[in-house]
Each structure stands twice: as C-alpha cells, then as structure tokens.
Scaffold this motif. Sequence first.
Motif, PDB file in Angstrom:
ATOM      1  N   ALA A   9       0.842  -1.206   0.000  1.00 60.15           N
ATOM      2  CA  ALA A   9       0.000   0.000   0.000  1.00 60.15           C
ATOM      3  C   ALA A   9       0.876   1.254   0.000  1.00 60.15           C
ATOM      4  O   ALA A   9       0.597   2.223  -0.721  1.00 60.15           O
ATOM      5  CB  ALA A   9      -0.925  -0.005   1.212  1.00 60.15           C
ATOM      6  N   ASP A  10       1.964   1.215   0.785  1.00 62.68           N
ATOM      7  CA  ASP A  10       2.894   2.354   0.782  1.00 62.68           C
ATOM      8  C   ASP A  10       3.446   2.592  -0.623  1.00 62.68           C
ATOM      9  O   ASP A  10       3.601   3.729  -1.068  1.00 62.68           O
ATOM     10  CB  ASP A  10       4.083   2.101   1.722  1.00 62.68           C
ATOM     11  N   LEU A  11       3.748   1.481  -1.291  1.00 61.70           N
ATOM     12  CA  LEU A  11       4.312   1.589  -2.640  1.00 61.70           C
ATOM     13  C   LEU A  11       3.299   2.236  -3.579  1.00 61.70           C
ATOM     14  O   LEU A  11       3.633   3.159  -4.342  1.00 61.70           O
ATOM     15  CB  LEU A  11       4.695   0.195  -3.157  1.00 61.70           C
ATOM     16  N   ALA A  12       2.044   1.766  -3.532  1.00 65.88           N
ATOM     17  CA  ALA A  12       1.010   2.331  -4.399  1.00 65.88           C
ATOM     18  C   ALA A  12       0.779   3.800  -4.066  1.00 65.88           C
ATOM     19  O   ALA A  12       0.594   4.636  -4.968  1.00 65.88           O
ATOM     20  CB  ALA A  12      -0.286   1.536  -4.243  1.00 65.88           C
ATOM     21  N   GLN A  13       0.798   4.103  -2.783  1.00 67.85           N
ATOM     22  CA  GLN A  13       0.506   5.477  -2.364  1.00 67.85           C
ATOM     23  C   GLN A  13       1.628   6.448  -2.717  1.00 67.85           C
ATOM     24  O   GLN A  13       1.418   7.665  -2.732  1.00 67.85           O
ATOM     25  CB  GLN A  13       0.185   5.518  -0.867  1.00 67.85           C
ATOM     26  N   ALA A  14       2.816   5.933  -3.041  1.00 67.08           N
ATOM     27  CA  ALA A  14       3.893   6.806  -3.536  1.00 67.08           C
ATOM     28  C   ALA A  14       3.588   7.282  -4.960  1.00 67.08           C
ATOM     29  O   ALA A  14       4.276   8.152  -5.483  1.00 67.08           O
ATOM     30  CB  ALA A  14       5.224   6.062  -3.488  1.00 67.08           C
ATOM     31  N   LYS A  15       2.544   6.703  -5.573  1.00 65.87           N
ATOM     32  CA  LYS A  15       2.088   7.046  -6.922  1.00 65.87           C
ATOM     33  C   LYS A  15       3.220   7.138  -7.954  1.00 65.87           C
ATOM     34  O   LYS A  15       3.385   8.179  -8.636  1.00 65.87           O
ATOM     35  CB  LYS A  15       1.303   8.368  -6.893  1.00 65.87           C
TER      36      LYS A  15
END
Lengths: 346, 346
Positions: B53-59
């Motif tokens: 999720a952190d990775l996705a949220q880094a966009k």
Amino acid sequence: MVTSIGIVGLGLIGGSLARRAAASGYEVVAWNHTPRPYEQAGHDGIRCVETLADLAQAKPGLLILCNPLKAMPDVLARLAPVIDPAATTLSDVGSVKGMVREQAERAGLKECYVGAHPMAGNEHSGFEASDPALYDNALWAITVDGSTQYRRFLTVAQFIVNGLNNELIVLDDATHDRAAALISHMPHAIATAMVNELCASPERNIAAALAAGSWRDMTRVALTDPSRTRAMIDEDRTNVEALLRAMAARLLAFAGDLHCGDESAIAAYFAQGQPFRDFKAHGALTQTMRATSRDAPGGSAQWYKDTRDIDPARWQCELFESARQGERITCFLDNYRVAIHRQPLL
Amino acid sequence: MVTSIGIVGLGLIGGSLARRAAASGYEVVAWNHTPRPYEQAGHDGIRCVETLADLAQAKPGLLILCNPLKAMPDVLARLAPVIDPAATTLSDVGSVKGMVREQAERAGLKECYVGAHPMAGNEHSGFEASDPALYDNALWAITVDGSTQYRRFLTVAQFIVNGLNNELIVLDDATHDRAAALISHMPHAIATAMVNELCASPERNIAAALAAGSWRDMTRVALTDPSRTRAMIDEDRTNVEALLRAMAARLLAFAGDLHCGDESAIAAYFAQGQPFRDFKAHGALTQTMRATSRDAPGGSAQWYKDTRDIDPARWQCELFESARQGERITCFLDNYRVAIHRQPLL
C-alpha cells in the motif's frame, strides 16, 4: 612400452595427438592425405612421409588412424598389404567403435587392432587448429573384444596413460557406441530438430529475437557443419534410432500429462533427473578436491585413489566392470597393476 | 516521460532493474516480501517501503511487478484497492504474458496494464546477485492488446528504450507466449527429458564419464532448480504441449528415415535448419558492424539504422508488423517517431 608412434591424418585430433606425443618424447612419424601441414609439423618434431606405405614401413610400435571415419575402409585396405603386425599395433580415434572393428576385420587387420576414442575436440578443424593441450586431462575409451590380445591392449593403454598423462576406461564396442549415442549422437539429432522446428515456425523471426542462453546452448551443435553431424549419426544409426524413439515417447507422455494436468506425473518428470543433478554437484566437489590434492604434494585427499591388480586370465571382464564402477585408469604401475581414480556414481 | 518507478520484488531481475533505473536518474521506490535486501538497496538509492500500500501510495508513474509469477494473483489483488490508475501505469516482467493480463483483468487493473518481458537473467537469484549490467543491451518484448491505451504503452516503452538504453519489440500476448515456448520453455522440457533418459540407462555411469561439451550444453538448463522450470512450463503449458508433440513427430520421422536408410530424407533433415545457420552467421556479422559503427562516431555503417513513424490510429498493427520484419525500437525521437535497428531475417 613403445617408443615410436605412427599417425594417419594430421587434422585437429591427429595433429594435436602427434604434437603431444612428440612433446612427450616419442618418435612420431605421420602421413596426411595432403602434404599441406608437413612443414609446420616438421617444426614440431613430427617426421612426415610421402605415402601410407612409407608410414607402415617405418614400423612404428603403435599406428593410430586419425583420418575421417568415411576414409577408414580405404585407409585400412591400403595399409593391409604393407603393415607388419608383428611390429605394429593398430588403433584409431573414431567416435564409433563397432563399425571400425568390422572394417579392420574385413581388411584382415583385426588381430593387431585395438579401438580407442579420446574425449577431446572442439568446433575447429585442421592442423592449424591443433594443440597438444587439447588432450589435457582427456579421458579415452579403449574398446576390446574377446579376441584382443592383452599385449596389444597394453601397447595402446600405456601410451595413453603413462605416455600422454591421460586417463582411460575399457569398454566393449557395443557399450561404447550406445553410450556415445546417448550423450552425443542423439543430442546432436535433437538440436537439429529444434532448429528445424524454429525454421518451420511462422513466428521464427520473433522467436529468434527472443532467443537467449538456453536456446543458444541447446542448438550450438546444430550450427556445426551438418554433413559432419550427419556422418556421425549415420555411423551409429541403430543406437540413435532407438534413443530418438525413446525420447519421442518421453515427450509424448509429458505432453499428455500437461494436457490432463496430471500434477503428480508432472512432478515425477522433473524428479526423475535428480540423480544426475546430485551427480553433477558431487562431481564438481570431487574435481575441486582432486585439483587440490594434485596441487598439494603429499596432500591428504587420497580417498579417491586406489590401485587395481589385473588378472591376465579375465582382464576384459575385470576392466569392463571397473568402468561400470566409475573407475578411471590413470597409470600402469607395472603390466598387471594400475592406479585408478574412483569417480562418484550416478 | 515518467520520473518515478515503483518495483515489486527485489530479486535478481527486479533488483537489477531497480538499481539500473536509480543509476539512470529515476526516483525508485520498492517493496519486497521480506525487508532483507532493504539496507543494501538503500545504498543504491532505492527507497524501500514497508507495505504494498505504501508503494502504491507513492504514486510512481510506472509500477513494475517483478515478483514470481505464482505470487501475481495475490499481489494484484492487494494492489487493486490502493493503486491510483490515473497516476500509475502497471507492468510486469513475467516470462508468460497472456496469463498475467488475465490476472490483471480479474483484479480490475487491465486498463492501466501493459505487459513486458526483458530478455535478461542468469542462473543466480536474489538481490545479492543483482547487477544493473544484467540489462546491458537487453531486448524487451512489450505486449499489448486492442484495449491498451497508447499513452500507457508509451510510458513503459520510453522508460525501457530512452530510460534504460535497452531495445524493444511489440507483440500480442499469444505470439509472445508461443515464441517463448519455442525458444525457451520447450527446450527446457527437452533438456529434462535427456537427463531422464540418461538416468534410466543401464549405461548411465559410462555415458556420464564419456559426456563432453555437447551433453553439458544441452542439459545445462536441466540442472537449475526443477521447481522453477516446472512453474515456467506449467504457465505456458498449452504451447509447450503442442511443441513437444511436434518435436516428437520430428524425432519419430527421423528415426524412421534412419531405419529405412532413406538417404534423401536424412539429407533433408539436416538441410531444413540451414536458414538458421545462415541467420546466425549473418547475425554475427551484423553485430560486428554494429559494434564498429558505435565505436566510430560518424562511421559509415548506418545501413541497418532507420526511423519509423507511428500512426496513432493503428499503432498496434504497425508495431506487430515491425517486430515480424526484424525491427527493434532503440529510441523514441518523439511520441510518434522511433529509431529502429533492422535485424537480418530468418
């Protein structure tokens, strides 16, 4: 031990052998179908002669045929009237052994003949590509039958191990030819089939673009002169035919397992080869230990070394069994006693 | 052009890719199923995060899945609720493409997905074996379908050629998977069958002793972890099954020709692959000329270089055809114009 070696054919294999024998102190006399390499060979201490008859009349203790297999019947027919079997033992380096023995017999030379096949070579050819180091650490198969005299075998074997510092195993012709079909001739036929499959594919250009290491390694031998590959397979065709049928059956069975999604059969397909993976891992370890023990005089890693006494009454059976047990003869300590290396078993 | 790259999976392929992207000036953010490589990756300029999720949220502008194929459905399911498709294009490096697209579709992520497969790798694994140079001169296959948006394709393609200095061809999934089966998955199955044949032979120890270069090269890929080979074949099983049946038919036909001594059929068997031998010889020449022209600024050997304009209305068909014609895209000159290398055709 013989002191003089005759060589027929100064190509990659014969030229390298002649140079290694000369460098090891043998008197080497050679004949080639063309005198092209003679000047260069002369510089390497090889005495080159004009005719096959000259070579035979030099009465080398051991005469080794290194000509192409297809020239063998002709060379044998021309040697037969001029060779002195009392003085000369005859051998060859062909990759198929049963056929050469039959040809030697037809030429009336069976009595002085012992088969040999060095595991040495590369993709090059000709005397200009020859190199005595081609035989570094080479393993030879010597093939004998019930009529082979022990002294003839000894002439060839002592030259290989004591003379060239190589190793050997002793086989009957049929076992040699089946084993060579399994690890060389059949794989060559399969590499050719894979290349044919690519060429027939509508996606051949895309597939060729995507091809990487696995494709390159598995088709390398299909890139060499196809007439050489064809001759090799042709000469061992009964064994190759049987192995191709066996391989086709394996591929069809696995295709069926994939089709049905038979997971336990698929797992078994990948498990069957595990002994070979273990053997390779163990073999790599053995090689390391062996190299270490050679480098360290008096080193302790002698566990793989042993000696074997040879009973002159049943030497063939003993040496066939020795090969099956993973032993390699590395030195004749005397005429009936050898040093051996024991390899891991598969 | 995107400036930030997300990587899932810091193994050999993903780790090498992350390091190459970071070295090329991209902002790289990564997640791995275990934080083991994080410290080392941090030294290489890779920002590692705790969760997917952190990775996705880094966009990141481009998020590339480098996890094992068997983890793909799970990774996609966990990404689906957290990824922002407006900001992020999704890609992967799996060796099978049709299956991954289906999985992306099932996860509701098809719209932002573009398939990719770099021809890079070796027998090692893990971040500790990673090396940005693994991608030197790598060719990538990008796979698209009728619904792929050009801007998504462009995001992935420009990163590969302009960003990583690699080359690419564009394929549909089915063509990719058939070609990969032909030059990789089927050969792996055959190498395994050859090792199985050896293990089943009563002469296995003698054959293994006699085995030399051809056997070593043709069975090398059967020595790697069989579960990895099994997974690869499993994921492309329909194509592999068809090719194994085709290969079995070739082997049986050739066995029959050997049995009957049908010399013209035997000759044909060895002649069929000649286009591939010529292609390899020509390809080696092309590589030499290409290396020469690169080394010589303003050199004259520009004959293989060209440009291609891309029609946005029919870019997929155009680029599929480009791949069939042996072209490789080497640079985007602008969004609708590419530099290409034209390779010899098989």
